[in-house]
Design an enzyme around this catalytic site. Structure first.
Site, PDB file in Angstrom:
ATOM      1  N   GLN A 101       0.850  -1.195   0.000  1.00  0.00           N
ATOM      2  CA  GLN A 101       0.000   0.000   0.000  1.00  0.00           C
ATOM      3  C   GLN A 101       0.888   1.247   0.000  1.00  0.00           C
ATOM      4  OE1 GLN A 101      -3.561  -0.614   2.940  1.00  0.00           O
ATOM      5  NE2 GLN A 101      -1.802  -1.666   3.791  1.00  0.00           N
ATOM      6  N   VAL A 103       3.618   4.010  -1.072  1.00  0.00           N
ATOM      7  CA  VAL A 103       3.967   4.672  -2.335  1.00  0.00           C
ATOM      8  C   VAL A 103       5.411   5.185  -2.282  1.00  0.00           C
ATOM      9  CG1 VAL A 103       1.561   5.334  -2.750  1.00  0.00           C
ATOM     10  CG2 VAL A 103       3.062   6.906  -1.505  1.00  0.00           C
ATOM     11  N   HIS A 119      -1.433   1.101  -4.507  1.00  0.00           N
ATOM     12  CA  HIS A 119      -1.832   2.506  -4.328  1.00  0.00           C
ATOM     13  C   HIS A 119      -0.923   3.453  -5.093  1.00  0.00           C
ATOM     14  CE1 HIS A 119      -4.152   1.486  -0.388  1.00  0.00           C
ATOM     15  NE2 HIS A 119      -4.818   1.163  -1.473  1.00  0.00           N
ATOM     16  N   CYS A 127      -0.024  13.168 -16.372  1.00  0.00           N
ATOM     17  CA  CYS A 127      -0.681  14.388 -16.864  1.00  0.00           C
ATOM     18  C   CYS A 127      -2.193  14.197 -16.878  1.00  0.00           C
ATOM     19  CB  CYS A 127      -0.181  14.703 -18.281  1.00  0.00           C
ATOM     20  SG  CYS A 127      -1.047  16.109 -19.003  1.00  0.00           S
ATOM     21  N   ASN A 213       2.981  -6.426  13.658  1.00  0.00           N
ATOM     22  CA  ASN A 213       2.517  -5.063  13.919  1.00  0.00           C
ATOM     23  C   ASN A 213       2.809  -4.732  15.374  1.00  0.00           C
ATOM     24  OD1 ASN A 213       0.872  -2.670  14.229  1.00  0.00           O
ATOM     25  ND2 ASN A 213      -0.160  -3.282  12.338  1.00  0.00           N
ATOM     26  N   GLU A 215       0.930  -2.891  17.087  1.00  0.00           N
ATOM     27  CA  GLU A 215      -0.378  -2.805  17.766  1.00  0.00           C
ATOM     28  C   GLU A 215      -1.356  -3.816  17.180  1.00  0.00           C
ATOM     29  OE1 GLU A 215       0.119   2.044  17.876  1.00  0.00           O
ATOM     30  OE2 GLU A 215      -1.703   1.175  17.040  1.00  0.00           O
ATOM     31  N   ALA A 231       8.631  -4.253  12.848  1.00  0.00           N
ATOM     32  CA  ALA A 231       8.942  -5.031  11.641  1.00  0.00           C
ATOM     33  C   ALA A 231      10.453  -5.147  11.429  1.00  0.00           C
ATOM     34  CB  ALA A 231       8.279  -4.363  10.440  1.00  0.00           C
TER      35      ALA A 231
HETATM   36  C1  BV8 Z   1     -11.897   3.059  -3.556  1.00  0.00           C
HETATM   37  C2  BV8 Z   1      -1.938   6.600  -1.572  1.00  0.00           C
HETATM   38  C3  BV8 Z   1     -13.785   3.015  -4.994  1.00  0.00           C
HETATM   39  C4  BV8 Z   1      -1.993   8.088  -1.479  1.00  0.00           C
HETATM   40  C5  BV8 Z   1      -3.706   5.779  -0.083  1.00  0.00           C
HETATM   41  C6  BV8 Z   1     -16.124   3.454   4.558  1.00  0.00           C
HETATM   42  C7  BV8 Z   1     -15.878   2.121   4.897  1.00  0.00           C
HETATM   43  C8  BV8 Z   1     -15.000   1.340   4.148  1.00  0.00           C
HETATM   44  C9  BV8 Z   1     -14.337   1.904   3.037  1.00  0.00           C
HETATM   45  C10 BV8 Z   1     -14.590   3.218   2.719  1.00  0.00           C
HETATM   46  C11 BV8 Z   1     -15.472   3.999   3.469  1.00  0.00           C
HETATM   47  N1  BV8 Z   1     -15.497   5.224   2.926  1.00  0.00           N
HETATM   48  C12 BV8 Z   1     -14.673   5.264   1.863  1.00  0.00           C
HETATM   49  C13 BV8 Z   1     -14.131   4.041   1.707  1.00  0.00           C
HETATM   50  C14 BV8 Z   1     -13.189   3.630   0.676  1.00  0.00           C
HETATM   51  C15 BV8 Z   1     -11.807   4.146   1.012  1.00  0.00           C
HETATM   52  C16 BV8 Z   1     -11.381   3.689   2.389  1.00  0.00           C
HETATM   53  O1  BV8 Z   1     -11.023   2.547   2.587  1.00  0.00           O
HETATM   54  N2  BV8 Z   1     -11.416   4.633   3.354  1.00  0.00           N
HETATM   55  C17 BV8 Z   1     -11.025   4.298   4.706  1.00  0.00           C
HETATM   56  C18 BV8 Z   1     -10.236   5.454   5.298  1.00  0.00           C
HETATM   57  C19 BV8 Z   1     -12.293   4.016   5.519  1.00  0.00           C
HETATM   58  N3  BV8 Z   1     -10.948   3.541   0.021  1.00  0.00           N
HETATM   59  C20 BV8 Z   1     -10.747   4.176  -1.149  1.00  0.00           C
HETATM   60  O2  BV8 Z   1     -11.198   5.270  -1.410  1.00  0.00           O
HETATM   61  C21 BV8 Z   1      -9.970   3.399  -2.194  1.00  0.00           C
HETATM   62  N4  BV8 Z   1     -10.658   3.496  -3.446  1.00  0.00           N
HETATM   63  O3  BV8 Z   1     -12.505   2.488  -2.698  1.00  0.00           O
HETATM   64  O4  BV8 Z   1     -12.425   3.384  -4.780  1.00  0.00           O
HETATM   65  C22 BV8 Z   1     -13.950   2.994  -6.455  1.00  0.00           C
HETATM   66  C23 BV8 Z   1     -14.140   1.762  -7.091  1.00  0.00           C
HETATM   67  C24 BV8 Z   1     -14.338   1.757  -8.462  1.00  0.00           C
HETATM   68  C25 BV8 Z   1     -14.337   2.954  -9.188  1.00  0.00           C
HETATM   69  C26 BV8 Z   1     -14.125   4.174  -8.533  1.00  0.00           C
HETATM   70  C27 BV8 Z   1     -13.931   4.207  -7.159  1.00  0.00           C
HETATM   71  C28 BV8 Z   1      -8.589   4.013  -2.400  1.00  0.00           C
HETATM   72  C29 BV8 Z   1      -7.779   3.888  -1.139  1.00  0.00           C
HETATM   73  C30 BV8 Z   1      -6.333   4.300  -1.430  1.00  0.00           C
HETATM   74  C31 BV8 Z   1      -6.053   5.665  -0.812  1.00  0.00           C
HETATM   75  N5  BV8 Z   1      -4.629   5.977  -0.995  1.00  0.00           N
HETATM   76  N6  BV8 Z   1      -2.401   6.016  -0.303  1.00  0.00           N
HETATM   77  C32 BV8 Z   1      -0.903   8.635  -0.588  1.00  0.00           C
HETATM   78  O5  BV8 Z   1      -0.189   7.863   0.089  1.00  0.00           O
HETATM   79  O6  BV8 Z   1      -0.793   9.862  -0.568  1.00  0.00           O
HETATM   80  S1  BV8 Z   1      -4.177   5.163   1.399  1.00  0.00           S
HETATM   81  C33 BV8 Z   1      -2.888   5.271   2.487  1.00  0.00           C
HETATM   82  O7  BV8 Z   1      -3.473   5.088   3.753  1.00  0.00           O
HETATM   83  C34 BV8 Z   1      -1.870   4.157   2.385  1.00  0.00           C
HETATM   84  O8  BV8 Z   1      -1.604   3.801   1.068  1.00  0.00           O
HETATM   85  C35 BV8 Z   1      -2.482   3.037   3.193  1.00  0.00           C
HETATM   86  O9  BV8 Z   1      -3.281   2.240   2.374  1.00  0.00           O
HETATM   87  C36 BV8 Z   1      -3.366   3.787   4.129  1.00  0.00           C
HETATM   88  C37 BV8 Z   1      -2.725   3.907   5.484  1.00  0.00           C
HETATM   89  O10 BV8 Z   1      -2.742   2.672   6.011  1.00  0.00           O
HETATM   90  P1  BV8 Z   1      -1.386   2.023   6.543  1.00  0.00           P
HETATM   91  O11 BV8 Z   1      -0.430   1.862   5.416  1.00  0.00           O
HETATM   92  O12 BV8 Z   1      -1.819   0.816   7.265  1.00  0.00           O
HETATM   93  O13 BV8 Z   1      -0.732   3.082   7.538  1.00  0.00           O
HETATM   94  P2  BV8 Z   1      -1.294   3.527   8.966  1.00  0.00           P
HETATM   95  O14 BV8 Z   1      -0.527   4.719   9.381  1.00  0.00           O
HETATM   96  O15 BV8 Z   1      -2.788   3.588   8.906  1.00  0.00           O
HETATM   97  O16 BV8 Z   1      -0.921   2.312   9.937  1.00  0.00           O
HETATM   98  C38 BV8 Z   1       0.427   2.018  10.222  1.00  0.00           C
HETATM   99  C39 BV8 Z   1       0.402   0.650  10.890  1.00  0.00           C
HETATM  100  O17 BV8 Z   1       1.750   0.258  11.140  1.00  0.00           O
HETATM  101  C40 BV8 Z   1      -0.310   0.673  12.229  1.00  0.00           C
HETATM  102  O18 BV8 Z   1      -1.073  -0.511  12.351  1.00  0.00           O
HETATM  103  C41 BV8 Z   1       0.843   0.661  13.244  1.00  0.00           C
HETATM  104  O19 BV8 Z   1       0.498  -0.034  14.433  1.00  0.00           O
HETATM  105  C42 BV8 Z   1       1.880  -0.122  12.492  1.00  0.00           C
HETATM  106  N7  BV8 Z   1       3.274   0.184  12.840  1.00  0.00           N
HETATM  107  C43 BV8 Z   1       3.813   1.403  13.150  1.00  0.00           C
HETATM  108  N8  BV8 Z   1       5.155   1.268  13.338  1.00  0.00           N
HETATM  109  C44 BV8 Z   1       5.454  -0.046  13.104  1.00  0.00           C
HETATM  110  C45 BV8 Z   1       4.272  -0.742  12.801  1.00  0.00           C
HETATM  111  N9  BV8 Z   1       4.251  -2.067  12.528  1.00  0.00           N
HETATM  112  C46 BV8 Z   1       5.426  -2.721  12.565  1.00  0.00           C
HETATM  113  N10 BV8 Z   1       6.610  -2.132  12.848  1.00  0.00           N
HETATM  114  C47 BV8 Z   1       6.664  -0.803  13.130  1.00  0.00           C
HETATM  115  N11 BV8 Z   1       7.846  -0.231  13.421  1.00  0.00           N
HETATM  116 ZN    ZN Z   2       0.167  16.262 -20.975  1.00  0.00          ZN
END
Ligand code: BV8
Ligand code: ZN
Length: 240
Positions: A101, A103, A119, A127, A213, A215, A231
């Site tokens: 996930q 980038v 992602h 563009c 993880n 947590e 990790a």
């Molecule tokens: C789509 C790129 C439809 C951009 C990202 C309601 C319910 C369910 C779903 C939805 C909803 N409302 C909307 C939705 C859909 C939505 C979604 O899921 N929203 C969530 C917030 C509820 N999803 C979308 O919109 C997706 N598209 O559904 O499109 C569609 C279908 C057809 C046609 C048209 C449309 C698109 C989702 C992609 C968004 N882009 N990233 C950028 O980066 O700028 S998401 C971005 O956030 C990341 O890529 C990643 O996916 C997400 C963050 O999650 P994590 O990577 O897990 O990071 P996080 O900080 O949250 O957690 C870190 C973890 O690591 C923690 O657990 C922590 O404990 C742990 N940790 C920390 N340190 C360590 C560790 N573990 C081990 N060792 C360590 N040292």
């Molecule tokens: Zn162009």
């Protein structure tokens, strides 16, 4: 923990087909802020304010300033032992796939090759007008927001909220999750969909799910093993 690390090692060693699903947590020890943790990227900004097509349409300059801030930070960090361990696992396991996930490009820099970037990639730009897509690692653009030769606005090559995932990459990720014998879920909060759906998909297809993880996550209870820790400290021990 020792028992479960040993058990995880055995499952991974015995498997022909292994998949890993990584999230921001795998890059935390490289110094890359996660999205939700303390000091997370989204502490100062809300994702809907920046990582959406609406935000970009409304204020492309601000959105690009956020991405350039992240790119400049990424240009200064290195992959950590967790990234290198997954690259080693790929070399050990012919049927390995890395689904990320993230980038940030750190898996590439650690030597992983079989990467499914569901992602997108912060180092790619596209563009809005002519669709031209290219790798562009400039940390300073001649103008903000940057423009294509055709005059169209360039956007980061990432998937925003509300956007579909790249079809071919997503299908390959589903395939990998549905056919693996072991799914390693590393540093993922498992709240973003459809990515998080790969976990129950693998589970229902009979894979052993190992969560690495610091947590608990919504899928901890469904995991066959939860390795609670960092990790960068745990992954090297899972790989020969
Ligand atoms: C789509 C790129 C439809 C951009 C990202 C309601 C319910 C369910 C779903 C939805 C909803 N409302 C909307 C939705 C859909 C939505 C979604 O899921 N929203 C969530 C917030 C509820 N999803 C979308 O919109 C997706 N598209 O559904 O499109 C569609 C279908 C057809 C046609 C048209 C449309 C698109 C989702 C992609 C968004 N882009 N990233 C950028 O980066 O700028 S998401 C971005 O956030 C990341 O890529 C990643 O996916 C997400 C963050 O999650 P994590 O990577 O897990 O990071 P996080 O900080 O949250 O957690 C870190 C973890 O690591 C923690 O657990 C922590 O404990 C742990 N940790 C920390 N340190 C360590 C560790 N573990 C081990 N060792 C360590 N040292
Ligand atoms: Zn162009």
């Amino acid at each position: 923990m020792v028992v479960s690390v040993q058990q995880a090692r055995e499952w991974i060693r015995a498997a022909q087909r292994v998949a890993a699903l990584t999230g921001a947590g795998i890059s935390a020890e490289s110094g890359v802020p996660t999205f939700r943790g303390a000091g997370g990227l989204w502490r100062n900004w809300r994702p809907e304010d920046l990582a959406t097509p609406q935000a970009f349409a409304r204020d492309p300059k601000t959105v690009w300033e956020w991405y350039q801030w992240r790119r400049r930070l990424l240009a200064k960090v290195e992959p950590n032992p967790a990234h290198f361990a997954l690259a080693q696992l790929e070399r050990n396991t012919p049927g390995f796939w890395l689904i990320t996930q993230n980038v940030d490009g750190l898996h590439d820099r650690a030597g992983s090759r079989k990467i499914l970037k569901i992602h997108g990639d912060i180092w790619m730009v596209r563009c809005q007008v002519c669709g031209a897509e290219a790798r562009d690692e400039r940390l300073e653009f001649p103008e903000m927001p940057p423009r294509c030769r055709c005059g169209g606005l360039l956007r980061p090559g990432v998937v925003w909220f509300g956007e579909a995932l790249p079809q071919d990459v997503w299908e390959a990720a589903e395939e990998a999750a549905a056919h693996c014998e072991v799914l390693l879920v590393v540093g993922a909060s498992a709240v973003v969909y459809p990515a998080a759906g790969l976990i129950p998909l693998a589970k229902s297809a009979g894979a052993k799910v190992i969560e690495v993880n610091t947590e608990e996550t919504p899928y901890s209870k469904q995991a066959d093993l939860c390795l609670r820790g960092k990790a960068g400290e745990l992954l090297p021990g899972l790989v020969e």
